[in-house]
Design an enzyme around this catalytic site. Structure first.
Site, PDB file in Angstrom:
ATOM      1  N   ARG A   1       2.567  -6.253   9.110  1.00 12.50           N
ATOM      2  CA  ARG A   1       1.832  -5.115   9.673  1.00 12.50           C
ATOM      3  C   ARG A   1       2.371  -4.702  11.039  1.00 12.50           C
ATOM      4  O   ARG A   1       2.429  -3.511  11.351  1.00 12.50           O
ATOM      5  CB  ARG A   1       0.338  -5.440   9.713  1.00 12.50           C
ATOM      6  CG  ARG A   1      -0.314  -5.312   8.328  1.00 12.50           C
ATOM      7  CD  ARG A   1      -1.701  -5.880   8.288  1.00 12.50           C
ATOM      8  NE  ARG A   1      -2.436  -5.471   7.091  1.00 12.50           N
ATOM      9  CZ  ARG A   1      -3.561  -6.047   6.675  1.00 12.50           C
ATOM     10  NH1 ARG A   1      -4.087  -7.054   7.354  1.00 12.50           N
ATOM     11  NH2 ARG A   1      -4.166  -5.614   5.588  1.00 12.50           N
TER      12      ARG A   1
ATOM     13  N   PHE B   1     -15.789   2.940   7.070  1.00 12.58           N
ATOM     14  CA  PHE B   1     -14.375   3.208   6.781  1.00 12.58           C
ATOM     15  C   PHE B   1     -14.087   3.321   5.281  1.00 12.58           C
ATOM     16  O   PHE B   1     -12.964   3.613   4.885  1.00 12.58           O
ATOM     17  CB  PHE B   1     -13.484   2.121   7.404  1.00 12.58           C
ATOM     18  CG  PHE B   1     -13.766   0.724   6.924  1.00 12.58           C
ATOM     19  CD1 PHE B   1     -13.246   0.247   5.726  1.00 12.58           C
ATOM     20  CD2 PHE B   1     -14.563  -0.139   7.677  1.00 12.58           C
ATOM     21  CE1 PHE B   1     -13.503  -1.042   5.279  1.00 12.58           C
ATOM     22  CE2 PHE B   1     -14.830  -1.439   7.235  1.00 12.58           C
ATOM     23  CZ  PHE B   1     -14.295  -1.876   6.035  1.00 12.58           C
TER      24      PHE B   1
ATOM     25  N   THR C   1      -5.444  -7.064  10.611  1.00  8.61           N
ATOM     26  CA  THR C   1      -5.780  -5.818   9.916  1.00  8.61           C
ATOM     27  C   THR C   1      -5.303  -4.597  10.701  1.00  8.61           C
ATOM     28  O   THR C   1      -4.749  -3.651  10.121  1.00  8.61           O
ATOM     29  CB  THR C   1      -7.313  -5.736   9.715  1.00  8.61           C
ATOM     30  OG1 THR C   1      -7.748  -6.936   9.068  1.00  8.61           O
ATOM     31  CG2 THR C   1      -7.702  -4.539   8.873  1.00  8.61           C
TER      32      THR C   1
ATOM     33  N   ARG D   1      -1.617 -14.237   4.247  1.00  8.20           N
ATOM     34  CA  ARG D   1      -2.376 -13.605   5.344  1.00  8.20           C
ATOM     35  C   ARG D   1      -1.617 -13.766   6.668  1.00  8.20           C
ATOM     36  O   ARG D   1      -1.616 -12.843   7.494  1.00  8.20           O
ATOM     37  CB  ARG D   1      -3.776 -14.226   5.448  1.00  8.20           C
ATOM     38  CG  ARG D   1      -4.669 -13.995   4.243  1.00  8.20           C
ATOM     39  CD  ARG D   1      -5.165 -12.583   4.092  1.00  8.20           C
ATOM     40  NE  ARG D   1      -5.955 -12.117   5.194  1.00  8.20           N
ATOM     41  CZ  ARG D   1      -6.721 -11.009   5.157  1.00  8.20           C
ATOM     42  NH1 ARG D   1      -6.800 -10.276   4.039  1.00  8.20           N
ATOM     43  NH2 ARG D   1      -7.383 -10.608   6.204  1.00  8.20           N
TER      44      ARG D   1
ATOM     45  N   HIS E   1      -2.068  -5.398   1.427  1.00 10.67           N
ATOM     46  CA  HIS E   1      -3.335  -6.100   1.192  1.00 10.67           C
ATOM     47  C   HIS E   1      -3.008  -7.514   0.792  1.00 10.67           C
ATOM     48  O   HIS E   1      -2.012  -7.747   0.105  1.00 10.67           O
ATOM     49  CB  HIS E   1      -4.134  -5.450   0.045  1.00 10.67           C
ATOM     50  CG  HIS E   1      -5.198  -6.365  -0.500  1.00 10.67           C
ATOM     51  ND1 HIS E   1      -6.415  -6.509   0.109  1.00 10.67           N
ATOM     52  CD2 HIS E   1      -5.182  -7.242  -1.536  1.00 10.67           C
ATOM     53  CE1 HIS E   1      -7.124  -7.421  -0.560  1.00 10.67           C
ATOM     54  NE2 HIS E   1      -6.395  -7.876  -1.568  1.00 10.67           N
TER      55      HIS E   1
ATOM     56  N   GLU F   1      -9.246 -10.916  -7.814  1.00 11.49           N
ATOM     57  CA  GLU F   1      -8.308  -9.797  -7.638  1.00 11.49           C
ATOM     58  C   GLU F   1      -7.127  -9.891  -8.603  1.00 11.49           C
ATOM     59  O   GLU F   1      -6.634  -8.859  -9.082  1.00 11.49           O
ATOM     60  CB  GLU F   1      -7.831  -9.758  -6.184  1.00 11.49           C
ATOM     61  CG  GLU F   1      -8.969  -9.407  -5.227  1.00 11.49           C
ATOM     62  CD  GLU F   1      -8.559  -9.443  -3.767  1.00 11.49           C
ATOM     63  OE1 GLU F   1      -7.393  -9.785  -3.466  1.00 11.49           O
ATOM     64  OE2 GLU F   1      -9.411  -9.122  -2.921  1.00 11.49           O
TER      65      GLU F   1
ATOM     66  N   LYS G   1       0.834  -1.210   0.000  1.00 11.10           N
ATOM     67  CA  LYS G   1       0.000   0.000   0.000  1.00 11.10           C
ATOM     68  C   LYS G   1       0.874   1.267   0.000  1.00 11.10           C
ATOM     69  O   LYS G   1       2.089   1.196   0.211  1.00 11.10           O
ATOM     70  CB  LYS G   1      -0.940  -0.054   1.208  1.00 11.10           C
ATOM     71  CG  LYS G   1      -1.958  -1.200   1.129  1.00 11.10           C
ATOM     72  CD  LYS G   1      -2.962  -1.157   2.287  1.00 11.10           C
ATOM     73  CE  LYS G   1      -3.977  -2.280   2.190  1.00 11.10           C
ATOM     74  NZ  LYS G   1      -5.018  -2.198   3.260  1.00 11.10           N
TER      75      LYS G   1
ATOM     76  N   TYR H   1     -12.216  -2.641  -3.936  1.00  8.61           N
ATOM     77  CA  TYR H   1     -12.746  -2.846  -2.579  1.00  8.61           C
ATOM     78  C   TYR H   1     -14.279  -2.751  -2.554  1.00  8.61           C
ATOM     79  O   TYR H   1     -14.852  -2.380  -1.535  1.00  8.61           O
ATOM     80  CB  TYR H   1     -12.146  -1.817  -1.626  1.00  8.61           C
ATOM     81  CG  TYR H   1     -10.763  -2.183  -1.094  1.00  8.61           C
ATOM     82  CD1 TYR H   1     -10.566  -3.302  -0.286  1.00  8.61           C
ATOM     83  CD2 TYR H   1      -9.653  -1.382  -1.368  1.00  8.61           C
ATOM     84  CE1 TYR H   1      -9.320  -3.623   0.222  1.00  8.61           C
ATOM     85  CE2 TYR H   1      -8.390  -1.693  -0.863  1.00  8.61           C
ATOM     86  CZ  TYR H   1      -8.232  -2.818  -0.065  1.00  8.61           C
ATOM     87  OH  TYR H   1      -6.995  -3.129   0.449  1.00  8.61           O
TER      88      TYR H   1
HETATM   89  P1  RTP Z   1      -7.036  -5.853   3.084  1.00 10.54           P
HETATM   90  O1  RTP Z   1      -8.316  -6.245   2.370  1.00 10.54           O
HETATM   91  O2  RTP Z   1      -6.576  -4.463   2.734  1.00 10.54           O
HETATM   92  O3  RTP Z   1      -5.973  -6.900   2.896  1.00 10.54           O
HETATM   93  O4  RTP Z   1      -7.310  -5.837   4.662  1.00 10.54           O
HETATM   94  P2  RTP Z   1      -8.044  -6.949   5.521  1.00 10.54           P
HETATM   95  O5  RTP Z   1      -8.526  -8.065   4.645  1.00 10.54           O
HETATM   96  O6  RTP Z   1      -7.142  -7.297   6.640  1.00 10.54           O
HETATM   97  O7  RTP Z   1      -9.281  -6.122   6.077  1.00 10.54           O
HETATM   98  P3  RTP Z   1     -10.686  -5.819   5.390  1.00 10.54           P
HETATM   99  O8  RTP Z   1     -11.756  -6.167   6.377  1.00 10.54           O
HETATM  100  O9  RTP Z   1     -10.765  -6.439   4.032  1.00 10.54           O
HETATM  101  O10 RTP Z   1     -10.674  -4.229   5.247  1.00 10.54           O
HETATM  102  C1  RTP Z   1     -10.028  -3.589   4.160  1.00 10.54           C
HETATM  103  C2  RTP Z   1      -9.262  -2.385   4.701  1.00 10.54           C
HETATM  104  O11 RTP Z   1     -10.203  -1.449   5.222  1.00 10.54           O
HETATM  105  C3  RTP Z   1      -9.674  -0.824   6.381  1.00 10.54           C
HETATM  106  N1  RTP Z   1     -10.531  -1.093   7.526  1.00 10.54           N
HETATM  107  N2  RTP Z   1     -10.776  -0.202   8.443  1.00 10.54           N
HETATM  108  N3  RTP Z   1     -11.754   1.118  10.753  1.00 10.54           N
HETATM  109  C4  RTP Z   1     -12.103  -0.126  10.529  1.00 10.54           C
HETATM  110  O12 RTP Z   1     -12.828  -0.744  11.282  1.00 10.54           O
HETATM  111  C5  RTP Z   1     -11.585  -0.784   9.337  1.00 10.54           C
HETATM  112  N4  RTP Z   1     -11.860  -2.007   8.969  1.00 10.54           N
HETATM  113  C6  RTP Z   1     -11.179  -2.208   7.814  1.00 10.54           C
HETATM  114  C7  RTP Z   1      -8.297  -1.411   6.639  1.00 10.54           C
HETATM  115  O13 RTP Z   1      -7.336  -0.518   6.107  1.00 10.54           O
HETATM  116  C8  RTP Z   1      -8.326  -2.709   5.867  1.00 10.54           C
HETATM  117  O14 RTP Z   1      -7.040  -3.096   5.448  1.00 10.54           O
HETATM  118 MG    MG Z   2      -9.668  -7.734   2.894  1.00 11.13          MG
END
Ligand code: RTP
Ligand code: MG
Length: 142
Positions: A104, A59, A93, A87, A117, A128, A11, A51
């Protein structure tokens, strides 16, 4: 589980901190091979499409602002159990909850600026990878 491919993004925070090489190194040390890679600046349209599953979540606007704030690298990782392995390498996250030694935990500042990501399932990975790469851009390593 077998050999899988998964999509990874370094990112904008990781690119601006100059830690892409360290992140690639973690993939390689874990037995994942990079079979496609490029750097680009995501448009808002691209980031929103990528996304789309999060559209409407509180968010979402911050996520799109962040993902379009600077260049990213997009790469396809290949190896045994690549989806889950990536992962695991990434960590939780929220970097404050990420296990020690994960990408991270080591490179991310906040839940918004969280360095990487990774696809969360084989189905997501297929979608993706196709979002960013033509089949002809995926290189067989053997
Ligand atoms: P990514 O898709 O980027 O790999 O991240 P992830 O699977 O670990 O998390 P995901 O639930 O898919 O969320 C995508 C991105 O959104 C932001 N986020 N913010 N404030 C919050 O509660 C929140 N939840 C998610 C994070 O930047 C996350 O990487
Ligand atoms: Mg995700």
């Amino acid at each position: 589980m077998g050999v899988q491919r998964t999509l990874s993004i370094a990112k904008p925070d990781a690119v601006s901190k100059n830690v892409i090489g360290e992140i690639y190194s973690r993939f390689e040390k874990a037995g994942l091979s990079i079979v496609a890679a490029k750097m680009l600046r995501l448009s808002r349209e691209q980031a929103e499409g990528f996304y789309a599953e999060h559209k409407g979540r509180p968010f979402f606007p911050a996520l799109i602002d962040f993902m379009t704030s600077g260049p990213v690298t997009v790469q396809v990782l290949e190896g045994e159990g690549a989806v889950l392995k990536n992962r695991d390498l990434m960590g939780a996250t929220n970097p404050k909850e990420a296990a020690a030694g994960t990408i991270r935990a080591d490179f991310a500042e906040s839940i918004d600026a969280n360095a990487v990501h990774g696809s969360d399932s084989e189905e997501s990975a297929a979608r993706e990878i196709a979002f960013f790469f033509a089949t002809s851009e995926l290189c067989d390593r053997v």
